[in-house]
Enzyme design. Structure first.
Site, PDB file in Angstrom:
ATOM      1  N   THR A   1      -1.620   0.768  -9.737  1.00  0.00           N
ATOM      2  CA  THR A   1      -0.933   0.907  -8.450  1.00  0.00           C
ATOM      3  C   THR A   1      -1.904   0.686  -7.293  1.00  0.00           C
ATOM      4  O   THR A   1      -1.582   0.004  -6.313  1.00  0.00           O
ATOM      5  CB  THR A   1      -0.234   2.278  -8.344  1.00  0.00           C
ATOM      6  OG1 THR A   1       0.653   2.400  -9.460  1.00  0.00           O
ATOM      7  CG2 THR A   1       0.582   2.412  -7.078  1.00  0.00           C
TER       8      THR A   1
ATOM      9  N   GLU B   1       0.453  12.822  -8.615  1.00  0.00           N
ATOM     10  CA  GLU B   1       0.366  11.359  -8.493  1.00  0.00           C
ATOM     11  C   GLU B   1      -1.029  10.897  -8.080  1.00  0.00           C
ATOM     12  O   GLU B   1      -1.407   9.755  -8.330  1.00  0.00           O
ATOM     13  CB  GLU B   1       1.394  10.867  -7.463  1.00  0.00           C
ATOM     14  CG  GLU B   1       2.790  10.726  -8.021  1.00  0.00           C
ATOM     15  CD  GLU B   1       2.939   9.507  -8.919  1.00  0.00           C
ATOM     16  OE1 GLU B   1       2.462   9.586 -10.072  1.00  0.00           O
ATOM     17  OE2 GLU B   1       3.502   8.512  -8.497  1.00  0.00           O
TER      18      GLU B   1
HETATM   19  N1  HSE Z   1       5.820   2.488  -3.830  1.00  0.00           N
HETATM   20  C1  HSE Z   1       4.626   2.319  -4.615  1.00  0.00           C
HETATM   21  C2  HSE Z   1       4.135   0.905  -4.507  1.00  0.00           C
HETATM   22  C3  HSE Z   1       4.798   2.522  -6.084  1.00  0.00           C
HETATM   23  O1  HSE Z   1       4.959  -0.009  -4.505  1.00  0.00           O
HETATM   24  O2  HSE Z   1       2.916   0.714  -4.451  1.00  0.00           O
HETATM   25  C4  HSE Z   1       5.298   3.767  -6.580  1.00  0.00           C
HETATM   26  O3  HSE Z   1       4.867   4.956  -6.014  1.00  0.00           O
END
Ligand code: HSE
Length: 318
Positions: free
Chosen positions: A193, A131
């Site tokens: 992200t 990731e």
């Molecule tokens: N939980 C993460 C976020 C996304 O909302 O930034 C997925 O890993």
């Protein structure tokens, strides 16, 4: 022992957060999947990546599947040349766990290829390494769901002073049905992200924290007692979603249309821009999905892809 020369694994897409469970909740979805085939060759050739989707990086360090494989190869002192072939089914950058699916499938395939017999928690750790390639840091919510299947809580147990991470899986209720709308015509930034995280508040009022803890606890209780209506009651995030909704054209319309068509709850899927609706049974599912597509359409976001789906089992060798 005969060591195989090639192994293939598949892993499902997933949704993260489920409203108040930012970075903690993940749910595997049976809508789409990625497939990773790893082929071993003579030592010394390094790692090569082949990808079915031209938009996905083929530099091994920038690709979630090969980054997971690289870390495993180093840790287990495996010097074979490796070809990692990724066949994408999950669109990248839309908040449905695309890089996580590739990384989860890669970790499972590598484990089987070299008969490493790693337990699921360790495989999640390796998949999370992957990731880093797409999100900049490790997030466990999508990878743990994609790898383990079902509903997963990423639990950091720090009560004893250490920081042990555990992935707690709960089998979802059989009548949980989801509608996902993926606005594929929106151009998402490369490090989406990271961008979606950079706008989040650094400080949060205590009453918002209390609201989200109540929601998250309600969701966990709903999964534990297998009650979709209870799960849906908890899906209300007053911290992350208000900060991100402006990034999603059509957010308000998608949400309103889904609720009007009979969805019990609607939220952003992961870091967005996809949206996900929760339903009990599939009676209203098609209406909810088309309402969500219309919602994007009303905001000028044409041709979103919608899926009606259910929770999925996890990554597996095929
Ligand atoms: N939980 C993460 C976020 C996304 O909302 O930034 C997925 O890993």
């Amino acid at each position: 022992m005969v060591v195989k020369s090639r192994t293939t694994a598949i892993a499902p897409c997933s949704t993260a957060n489920l409203g108040p469970g930012y970075d903690v909740f993940g749910l595997a979805l049976d809508a789409l999947e990625d497939r990773v085939r790893i082929t071993r060759g003579p030592p010394g050739g390094g790692i090569k990546i082949k990808n079915s989707d031209a938009t996905i990086p083929v530099v091994p360090e920038s690709n979630s599947a090969s980054l997971a494989v690289k870390k495993m190869a180093v840790d287990f002192d495996i010097g074979d040349s490796l070809e990692v072939q990724v066949t994408k089914g999950v669109p990248a950058g839309y908040g449905v766990g695309s890089s996580a699916a590739s990384a989860a499938a890669a970790a499972v395939a590598f484990n089987a290829l070299y008969n490493l017999k790693l337990d699921k928690d360790r495989l999640v750790e390796y998949a999370a390494e992957g990731e880093i390639a797409s999100a900049g840091t490790k997030h466990y919510d999508n990878v743990s769901a994609s790898l383990l299947g079902g509903f997963v809580i990423v639990s950091s147990i720090t009560a004893t002073g250490g920081s042990e991470r555990r992935f707690i899986r709960i089998e979802p209720p059989k009548d949980l049905v989801l509608a996902v709308a993926v606005p594929i015509s929106i151009e998402v930034p490369k490090k989406k992200t990271e961008v979606a995280r950079s706008i989040l508040p650094k400080e949060v009022p205590l009453k918002s924290v209390v609201h989200n803890i109540a929601g998250a606890s309600t969701i966990v209780a709903g999964f534990a007692i297998k009650d979709v209506e209870i799960i849906a009651k908890g899906i209300d995030d007053v911290i992350v979603e208000p900060a991100r909704k402006h990034l999603i054209p059509g957010y308000g319309d998608v949400r309103q249309n889904a609720l009007a068509a009979g969805a019990l709850a609607v939220t952003i899927s992961g870091a967005g821009p996809s949206m996900i609706a929760f339903m009990k049974g599939n009676k209203n599912a098609k209406k909810v999905a088309s309402g969500m597509a219309e919602g994007f359409d009303q905001a000028g976001v044409k041709s979103s892809r919608t899926f009606v789906c259910r929770p999925s089992s996890g990554a597996r060798v095929i």
